[in-house]
Scaffold this motif. Sequence first.
Motif, PDB file in Angstrom:
ATOM      1  N   ALA A   1      -9.522 -10.876  -1.087  1.00  0.00           N
ATOM      2  CA  ALA A   1      -8.993 -11.925  -0.903  1.00  0.00           C
ATOM      3  C   ALA A   1      -8.192 -11.300  -0.343  1.00  0.00           C
ATOM      4  CB  ALA A   1      -7.825 -11.695  -1.913  1.00  0.00           C
ATOM      5  N   ILE A   2      -8.199 -12.561   1.346  1.00  0.00           N
ATOM      6  CA  ILE A   2      -7.976 -12.375   2.464  1.00  0.00           C
ATOM      7  C   ILE A   2      -6.339 -13.001   2.814  1.00  0.00           C
ATOM      8  CG2 ILE A   2      -8.131 -12.229   4.671  1.00  0.00           C
ATOM      9  CD1 ILE A   2     -11.084 -12.910   3.938  1.00  0.00           C
ATOM     10  N   ALA A   3      -5.402 -11.929   3.181  1.00  0.00           N
ATOM     11  CA  ALA A   3      -3.537 -12.329   3.617  1.00  0.00           C
ATOM     12  C   ALA A   3      -4.074 -11.964   5.560  1.00  0.00           C
ATOM     13  CB  ALA A   3      -3.024 -12.031   2.643  1.00  0.00           C
ATOM     14  N   ALA A   4      -2.582 -12.643   5.535  1.00  0.00           N
ATOM     15  CA  ALA A   4      -2.483 -12.561   6.964  1.00  0.00           C
ATOM     16  C   ALA A   4      -0.945 -11.123   6.795  1.00  0.00           C
ATOM     17  CB  ALA A   4      -1.452 -13.476   6.974  1.00  0.00           C
ATOM     18  N   HIS A   5      -0.643 -11.681   5.774  1.00  0.00           N
ATOM     19  CA  HIS A   5       0.543  -9.805   6.074  1.00  0.00           C
ATOM     20  C   HIS A   5       0.330  -9.574   4.051  1.00  0.00           C
ATOM     21  CE1 HIS A   5       1.907 -13.543   8.660  1.00  0.00           C
ATOM     22  NE2 HIS A   5       2.212 -12.504   8.823  1.00  0.00           N
ATOM     23  N   PRO A   6       0.950  -7.925   4.741  1.00  0.00           N
ATOM     24  CA  PRO A   6       1.513  -7.555   3.080  1.00  0.00           C
ATOM     25  C   PRO A   6       1.964  -8.297   1.892  1.00  0.00           C
ATOM     26  CG  PRO A   6       1.616  -5.739   4.911  1.00  0.00           C
ATOM     27  CD  PRO A   6       1.212  -7.016   5.753  1.00  0.00           C
TER      28      PRO A   6
ATOM     29  N   ASP B   1       1.768 -11.436   0.825  1.00  0.00           N
ATOM     30  CA  ASP B   1       1.082 -12.578   1.372  1.00  0.00           C
ATOM     31  C   ASP B   1      -0.393 -13.727   0.082  1.00  0.00           C
ATOM     32  OD1 ASP B   1       2.604 -12.854   2.742  1.00  0.00           O
ATOM     33  OD2 ASP B   1       1.395 -13.755   4.885  1.00  0.00           O
ATOM     34  N   GLU B   2      -1.187 -12.930  -0.389  1.00  0.00           N
ATOM     35  CA  GLU B   2      -1.844 -12.645  -1.725  1.00  0.00           C
ATOM     36  C   GLU B   2      -0.983 -13.137  -3.082  1.00  0.00           C
ATOM     37  OE1 GLU B   2      -1.125  -9.446  -1.796  1.00  0.00           O
ATOM     38  OE2 GLU B   2      -1.355  -9.620  -0.217  1.00  0.00           O
ATOM     39  N   VAL B   3      -0.010 -12.301  -3.101  1.00  0.00           N
ATOM     40  CA  VAL B   3       0.432 -12.256  -4.707  1.00  0.00           C
ATOM     41  C   VAL B   3       1.074 -13.535  -5.110  1.00  0.00           C
ATOM     42  CG1 VAL B   3       1.657 -11.064  -6.443  1.00  0.00           C
ATOM     43  CG2 VAL B   3       0.787  -9.902  -4.060  1.00  0.00           C
ATOM     44  N   ILE B   4       2.107 -14.463  -4.637  1.00  0.00           N
ATOM     45  CA  ILE B   4       1.952 -15.309  -4.995  1.00  0.00           C
ATOM     46  C   ILE B   4       1.143 -16.870  -5.404  1.00  0.00           C
ATOM     47  CG2 ILE B   4       3.503 -17.532  -5.037  1.00  0.00           C
ATOM     48  CD1 ILE B   4       5.534 -14.683  -3.868  1.00  0.00           C
TER      49      ILE B   4
ATOM     50  N   THR C   1      -2.339  -8.200   8.941  1.00  0.00           N
ATOM     51  CA  THR C   1      -1.077  -7.851  10.205  1.00  0.00           C
ATOM     52  C   THR C   1      -0.756  -6.973   9.074  1.00  0.00           C
ATOM     53  OG1 THR C   1       0.169  -9.959   9.615  1.00  0.00           O
ATOM     54  CG2 THR C   1      -1.923  -9.901  11.299  1.00  0.00           C
ATOM     55  N   ASP C   2      -0.171  -6.364  10.064  1.00  0.00           N
ATOM     56  CA  ASP C   2       1.230  -5.269   9.219  1.00  0.00           C
ATOM     57  C   ASP C   2       2.970  -6.277   8.864  1.00  0.00           C
ATOM     58  OD1 ASP C   2       2.338  -5.335  11.365  1.00  0.00           O
ATOM     59  OD2 ASP C   2       1.505  -3.845  12.487  1.00  0.00           O
ATOM     60  N   GLY C   3       2.592  -7.288   9.353  1.00  0.00           N
ATOM     61  CA  GLY C   3       3.580  -8.470   9.180  1.00  0.00           C
ATOM     62  C   GLY C   3       5.509  -7.692   9.638  1.00  0.00           C
TER      63      GLY C   3
END
Length: 95
Positions: free
Chosen positions: A20-25, A27-30, A52-54
């Motif tokens: 799973a690739i997400a922009a920020h920590p 972001d993939e959860v929801i 990214t780190d957000g």
Amino acid sequence: MKHLFPPLLPKDDLRPPVLAIAAHPDDEVIPAGAMLAWHRDQGHEVTVLHLTDGAQGDPDAKFGDIKAVRREEGREALRRLGVEDVEEHESKVPK
């Protein structure tokens, strides 16, 4: 039951490993948390990559070390789903 919008693939056809690739920590959860948890329950290898780190979410540093806060929040959300393998990528986002 006939679905108005059926899934693209039956979940039984989805094979491991999962990335799973997400922009920020977190972001993939929801949007994908239930599917990530389902794969972990099946014993599949699940890896999440944060690009990214957000930190841009707190440009004035009102909340201290927002990078550490966002990382820990993201890791804790994934831990609750049974996902332990998380990678952070230090990319620079232009302002």
